[in-house]
Design a protein around this motif. Structure first.
Motif, PDB file in Angstrom:
ATOM      1  N   GLY A   1      66.186 -50.294 -28.249  1.00  0.00           N
ATOM      2  CA  GLY A   1      66.220 -50.922 -29.557  1.00  0.00           C
ATOM      3  C   GLY A   1      65.015 -51.783 -29.865  1.00  0.00           C
ATOM      4  N   HIS A   2      64.177 -51.999 -28.858  1.00  0.00           N
ATOM      5  CA  HIS A   2      63.018 -52.865 -29.043  1.00  0.00           C
ATOM      6  C   HIS A   2      61.723 -52.181 -28.602  1.00  0.00           C
ATOM      7  CE1 HIS A   2      66.394 -55.693 -29.065  1.00  0.00           C
ATOM      8  NE2 HIS A   2      65.622 -56.517 -29.737  1.00  0.00           N
ATOM      9  N   THR A   3      61.710 -50.863 -28.656  1.00  0.00           N
ATOM     10  CA  THR A   3      60.531 -50.099 -28.252  1.00  0.00           C
ATOM     11  C   THR A   3      60.057 -49.236 -29.407  1.00  0.00           C
ATOM     12  OG1 THR A   3      61.311 -50.008 -25.956  1.00  0.00           O
ATOM     13  CG2 THR A   3      59.612 -48.433 -26.600  1.00  0.00           C
ATOM     14  N   ASP A   4      58.856 -49.473 -29.873  1.00  0.00           N
ATOM     15  CA  ASP A   4      58.297 -48.680 -30.966  1.00  0.00           C
ATOM     16  C   ASP A   4      57.750 -47.361 -30.432  1.00  0.00           C
ATOM     17  OD1 ASP A   4      58.829 -50.622 -32.912  1.00  0.00           O
ATOM     18  OD2 ASP A   4      56.978 -51.707 -32.424  1.00  0.00           O
ATOM     19  N   LEU A   5      57.872 -46.316 -31.225  1.00  0.00           N
ATOM     20  CA  LEU A   5      57.359 -45.014 -30.827  1.00  0.00           C
ATOM     21  C   LEU A   5      55.830 -45.028 -30.834  1.00  0.00           C
ATOM     22  CD1 LEU A   5      59.732 -42.527 -32.680  1.00  0.00           C
ATOM     23  CD2 LEU A   5      59.957 -43.550 -30.409  1.00  0.00           C
ATOM     24  N   ARG A   6      55.239 -44.415 -29.804  1.00  0.00           N
ATOM     25  CA  ARG A   6      53.789 -44.338 -29.686  1.00  0.00           C
ATOM     26  C   ARG A   6      53.282 -43.053 -30.333  1.00  0.00           C
ATOM     27  NH1 ARG A   6      54.805 -44.367 -23.416  1.00  0.00           N
ATOM     28  NH2 ARG A   6      56.294 -42.894 -24.322  1.00  0.00           N
ATOM     29  N   ALA A   7      51.959 -42.974 -30.429  1.00  0.00           N
ATOM     30  CA  ALA A   7      51.361 -41.765 -31.005  1.00  0.00           C
ATOM     31  C   ALA A   7      51.761 -40.533 -30.202  1.00  0.00           C
ATOM     32  CB  ALA A   7      49.847 -41.907 -31.045  1.00  0.00           C
ATOM     33  N   SER A   8      51.833 -40.668 -28.873  1.00  0.00           N
ATOM     34  CA  SER A   8      52.223 -39.539 -28.021  1.00  0.00           C
ATOM     35  C   SER A   8      53.675 -39.136 -28.284  1.00  0.00           C
ATOM     36  CB  SER A   8      52.035 -39.898 -26.549  1.00  0.00           C
ATOM     37  OG  SER A   8      52.812 -41.036 -26.201  1.00  0.00           O
ATOM     38  N   ASP A   9      54.521 -40.113 -28.587  1.00  0.00           N
ATOM     39  CA  ASP A   9      55.925 -39.806 -28.902  1.00  0.00           C
ATOM     40  C   ASP A   9      56.027 -39.033 -30.207  1.00  0.00           C
ATOM     41  OD1 ASP A   9      56.824 -41.266 -26.655  1.00  0.00           O
ATOM     42  OD2 ASP A   9      56.722 -43.136 -27.789  1.00  0.00           O
ATOM     43  N   MET A  10      55.195 -39.413 -31.169  1.00  0.00           N
ATOM     44  CA  MET A  10      55.203 -38.712 -32.455  1.00  0.00           C
ATOM     45  C   MET A  10      54.742 -37.261 -32.284  1.00  0.00           C
ATOM     46  SD  MET A  10      56.530 -40.868 -34.385  1.00  0.00           S
ATOM     47  CE  MET A  10      56.463 -39.829 -35.839  1.00  0.00           C
ATOM     48  N   ARG A  11      53.799 -37.039 -31.386  1.00  0.00           N
ATOM     49  CA  ARG A  11      53.374 -35.661 -31.107  1.00  0.00           C
ATOM     50  C   ARG A  11      54.506 -34.873 -30.465  1.00  0.00           C
ATOM     51  NH1 ARG A  11      48.442 -38.282 -29.812  1.00  0.00           N
ATOM     52  NH2 ARG A  11      48.978 -38.358 -27.593  1.00  0.00           N
ATOM     53  N   THR A  12      55.253 -35.548 -29.580  1.00  0.00           N
ATOM     54  CA  THR A  12      56.405 -34.899 -28.952  1.00  0.00           C
ATOM     55  C   THR A  12      57.428 -34.491 -30.002  1.00  0.00           C
ATOM     56  OG1 THR A  12      56.144 -36.117 -26.870  1.00  0.00           O
ATOM     57  CG2 THR A  12      58.327 -35.224 -27.346  1.00  0.00           C
ATOM     58  N   LEU A  13      57.713 -35.394 -30.939  1.00  0.00           N
ATOM     59  CA  LEU A  13      58.676 -35.095 -32.002  1.00  0.00           C
ATOM     60  C   LEU A  13      58.195 -33.928 -32.860  1.00  0.00           C
ATOM     61  CD1 LEU A  13      59.642 -38.691 -33.232  1.00  0.00           C
ATOM     62  CD2 LEU A  13      60.854 -37.253 -31.602  1.00  0.00           C
ATOM     63  N   ALA A  14      56.907 -33.916 -33.145  1.00  0.00           N
ATOM     64  CA  ALA A  14      56.349 -32.857 -33.996  1.00  0.00           C
ATOM     65  C   ALA A  14      56.420 -31.493 -33.315  1.00  0.00           C
ATOM     66  CB  ALA A  14      54.909 -33.198 -34.362  1.00  0.00           C
ATOM     67  N   ASN A  15      56.230 -31.474 -31.994  1.00  0.00           N
ATOM     68  CA  ASN A  15      56.203 -30.206 -31.249  1.00  0.00           C
ATOM     69  C   ASN A  15      57.587 -29.734 -30.805  1.00  0.00           C
ATOM     70  OD1 ASN A  15      53.393 -30.079 -31.426  1.00  0.00           O
ATOM     71  ND2 ASN A  15      53.109 -31.275 -29.550  1.00  0.00           N
TER      72      ASN A  15
END
Length: 284
Positions: A68-82
């Motif tokens: 609940g207190h961890t923001d998504l990183r750029a690498s996480d966003m790439r994971t979501l996209a893929n």
């Protein structure tokens, strides 16, 4: 050999080569695992187990971090996209740290699947419910292997029952033990048979009066063990333990929080062992 027969032989040979190359390409495509973005390592563990050979799970929240207190990183966003799908706990849908970036990308919203298994998945009964729920989600994502996911889920449920039975025997000395605990660890400690006499949350979110009341309850109950949650309090309860002259331990609510605990089975066993070891060290 006539020119015609020679040409036909070359044509047959070319067709065979093309067929082999096509079959190889198809096999390669089928062997490429489907990527699933997992809300936590608890989700990733189940997906990885049920989908081994067909699916690969990538957790978007580090095991030792508070979801609940961890923001998504750029690498996480790439994971979501893929990823083909994004599998989340029900409670994660209330966190802007997770849902905010997803809502901001229209391509991600259709990928979200929420596991209909509330509660703390470290508790065996909740782990079993989560396993069956995730199996249903995987079957919908990858229909050709739906039956396999179902069979693996049944096997995992049986394995959870076996682990729970063994740990219950191992932890029988914890039955009735009065403890003070981070509220995130209360469900697991209750499953172990402990008496959670007092609880607390994050220190920065609790006022001095609330903490003082929790300590008073713990003292009146003659608490023998204070339990912190790695992903939230993470060690701050040690002050309580010293004041109460009680043993102190930190437990993890997610696989991978501590070394050599990548799976639920290893994490839940490690938590049990840590409780027993803390009491033994304290000697009371």
């Amino acid at each position: 050999m006539t020119r015609l027969s020679h040409a036909l032989r070359h044509l047959v040979f070319a067709c065979l080569c093309f067929a082999l190359l096509t079959a190889s390409a198809l096999a390669q495509t089928q062997a490429t695992p489907i990527v699933i973005a997992a809300g936590t390592t608890l989700v990733a563990d189940i997906v990885g187990d049920l989908g081994r050979g067909f699916l690969t799970a990538a957790p978007i929240v580090p095991a030792a971090s508070c979801p609940g207190h961890t923001d998504l990183r750029a690498s996480d966003m790439r994971t979501l996209a893929n990823a083909k799908a994004i599998i989340l706990h029900d409670w994660q849908t209330h966190f802007d740290s997770v849902m905010g970036p997803i809502r901001n990308d229209p391509a991600l919203i259709p990928k979200v699947r929420v596991v209909a298994a509330p509660g703390n998945w470290m508790v065996p009964d909740r782990q079993k419910a989560a396993t069956l729920a995730v199996a249903g989600i995987l079957a919908a994502i990858d229909p050709p292997h739906a039956a396999l996911y179902g069979e693996r889920a049944k096997a995992r449920v049986a394995e959870v029952d076996g682990i729970a039975a063994a740990l219950s025997v191992k932890a029988k000395t914890l039955a009735g033990l009065p403890v003070m605990a981070d509220c995130q660890q209360e469900p697991f400690l209750q499953w172990l048979g402990c008496d959670v006499a007092a609880q607390y949350g994050r220190f920065e979110e609790s006022g001095p009066q609330q903490l003082a009341q929790a300590v008073a309850k713990a003292r009146n109950a003659h608490v023998r063990l204070v339990v912190d949650n790695l992903q939230s309090s993470g060690g701050s309860g040690k002050t309580f333990a010293e004041e109460l002259d009680a043993a102190f331990v930190v437990l993890s609510n997610f696989p991978g929080g501590f070394p050599n605990t990548p799976t639920w089975a290893e994490a839940v066993a490690a938590n049990t062992d840590r409780c027993l070891a803390a009491l033994k060290r304290h000697g009371k």
